[in-house]
Design a protein around this motif. Sequence first.
Motif, short mmCIF file in Angstrom:
data_model
loop_
_atom_site.label_atom_id
_atom_site.label_comp_id
_atom_site.label_asym_id
_atom_site.label_seq_id
_atom_site.Cartn_x
_atom_site.Cartn_y
_atom_site.Cartn_z
N HIS A 45 41.80 50.89 36.51
CA HIS A 45 40.37 50.60 36.50
C HIS A 45 39.62 51.29 37.63
O HIS A 45 38.42 51.57 37.51
CB HIS A 45 40.14 49.09 36.55
CG HIS A 45 40.80 48.36 35.42
ND1 HIS A 45 40.47 48.59 34.11
CD2 HIS A 45 41.79 47.42 35.41
CE1 HIS A 45 41.21 47.82 33.33
NE2 HIS A 45 42.03 47.12 34.09
N GLY A 76 36.52 53.84 36.98
CA GLY A 76 35.21 53.65 37.59
C GLY A 76 34.74 54.88 38.34
O GLY A 76 33.55 55.23 38.31
N SER A 106 34.62 53.79 43.06
CA SER A 106 34.56 53.12 41.76
C SER A 106 33.52 52.01 41.73
O SER A 106 33.27 51.42 40.68
CB SER A 106 35.93 52.53 41.41
OG SER A 106 36.31 51.53 42.35
N ARG A 136 30.29 49.94 41.24
CA ARG A 136 29.19 50.13 40.28
C ARG A 136 27.96 50.74 40.94
O ARG A 136 27.20 51.46 40.29
CB ARG A 136 28.80 48.78 39.66
CG ARG A 136 29.61 48.39 38.43
CD ARG A 136 29.21 47.01 37.95
NE ARG A 136 27.78 46.86 37.76
CZ ARG A 136 27.10 47.25 36.69
NH1 ARG A 136 27.73 47.86 35.69
NH2 ARG A 136 25.80 47.04 36.59
N VAL A 183 36.10 46.03 40.45
CA VAL A 183 36.11 46.85 39.23
C VAL A 183 36.51 46.08 37.99
O VAL A 183 36.21 46.51 36.88
CB VAL A 183 37.05 48.07 39.37
CG1 VAL A 183 36.48 49.09 40.33
CG2 VAL A 183 38.45 47.63 39.79
#
Length: 330
Positions: free
Chosen positions: A287, A291, A213, A215, A23
Amino acid sequence: MPGSYPYTPDAKTPSMQRNDRDVTGTVQTTDAAAVGGAVVRLYGGLFPRAHAGPIERAFADAARLYDGGDLAYWPCDTEYHDIQHMLDVTLAMARLMDGYQRNRGAETPLSAELYVIGILAALFHDIGYLRRRNDQRHRYGAEYTLIHVSRGAAYLRDYVRELGFGERLAQLAGTMLHFTGYERRAESIRIGTGLPRRMGQLLGTADIIAQMSDRCYLEKCRDRLYPEFVLGARAAPPSAPRLPVFASGAELVARTPYFYDGAMHRLETTLGRAYDYAARHFGGANHYLDGMRKNVAYAAKPGALLRRKPPHTLVPGTEPYPPDLLPLIH
C-alpha cells in the motif's frame, strides 16, 4: 503472512478518505496513542513474552516533546516534519520489521530488543528539528535542516541509555538515523554488515515510503516542505552542502516525478529493496508503493489542482516560518 494488526485496505468507508490516517485508513497518524497501540500490538504478536514498557514510554515522551511539554525544548514548529510525519514513519517501520521477521527466509531474526531499538529510532529520527529553549541563534527548527540528523542521533543515543539499554544499542540507534538523511552516503555509514545495516535500511525505507504515500504529500511539499528548504538554506554556512533550490512551492511539486525516480533508485539500491517487507506484512499488496505512485501520477498531470487539507498538528500560536515566505509558496 500479514501482520497481526487488523486493516481493511479495500473498505469503502469515510475513514479511507481522511487525511489524518495511514495508507490503509485504519490508524490515526496524528494520535500518538493510536499509533503506539498499533505498534505494541505488532510487537506483542512477534514477541508475546516481551515487555512493551519502553515502547509505551517512548511514545509518551515523544508526544510530550513535540507538544512542548519538555522544559528543555520548544514545541515542534516544522509543519512538514511534524508529529504526524514522525508517527507515520514509526508505523511504517513497525510494519517493515513485522514483514521482515515473519518472512525473512535465511536472514538473521530480530530480537525483541532490536525491534524496540528500531521503534525508538523511528520515533526520534527527526527530533533534531526541535529547538532548545536556550537557543538564542535559531528562530525556526527548519534552520537545522542540514544538521538535524546529527542532532537527533546525539539525542537518541542519550535517550536509549536512559531507558537502560547498553552502549552498543545506543550507538546502533544513533547511527541508524543517518539512513534517513543525506549528511552521509548510505554506503559509507559505519554500521557493519548483516542485521545492523538491514535495520538502517528499514528505517531509511520507512522514512521515504511513509511521507511519499501520504494522501496530502503534494500539498505538504508545496505549503510546508518548501519553506523548510528555504529556511534551511538561509541558515546554512557557505561551506555546507547545498539544499535544493526552487522558485516556489509549486515548482517543488512540479519536480515530484524527478524526486520519485531518485527515491526509487535509493530504495532499490542503497536501501536494499527493504520496501518488499511492507508487502509481506500486508499479505501481498504494498500500500505504501501504491500511494507513492498515485501521488507522482497526479503531480505529473498538467494543471493538477491541490485541494486536500493536511491536518494541523502544531501547538496553537506556533509560527512555522516568517510571513515573507507566504507569497512564494504557491
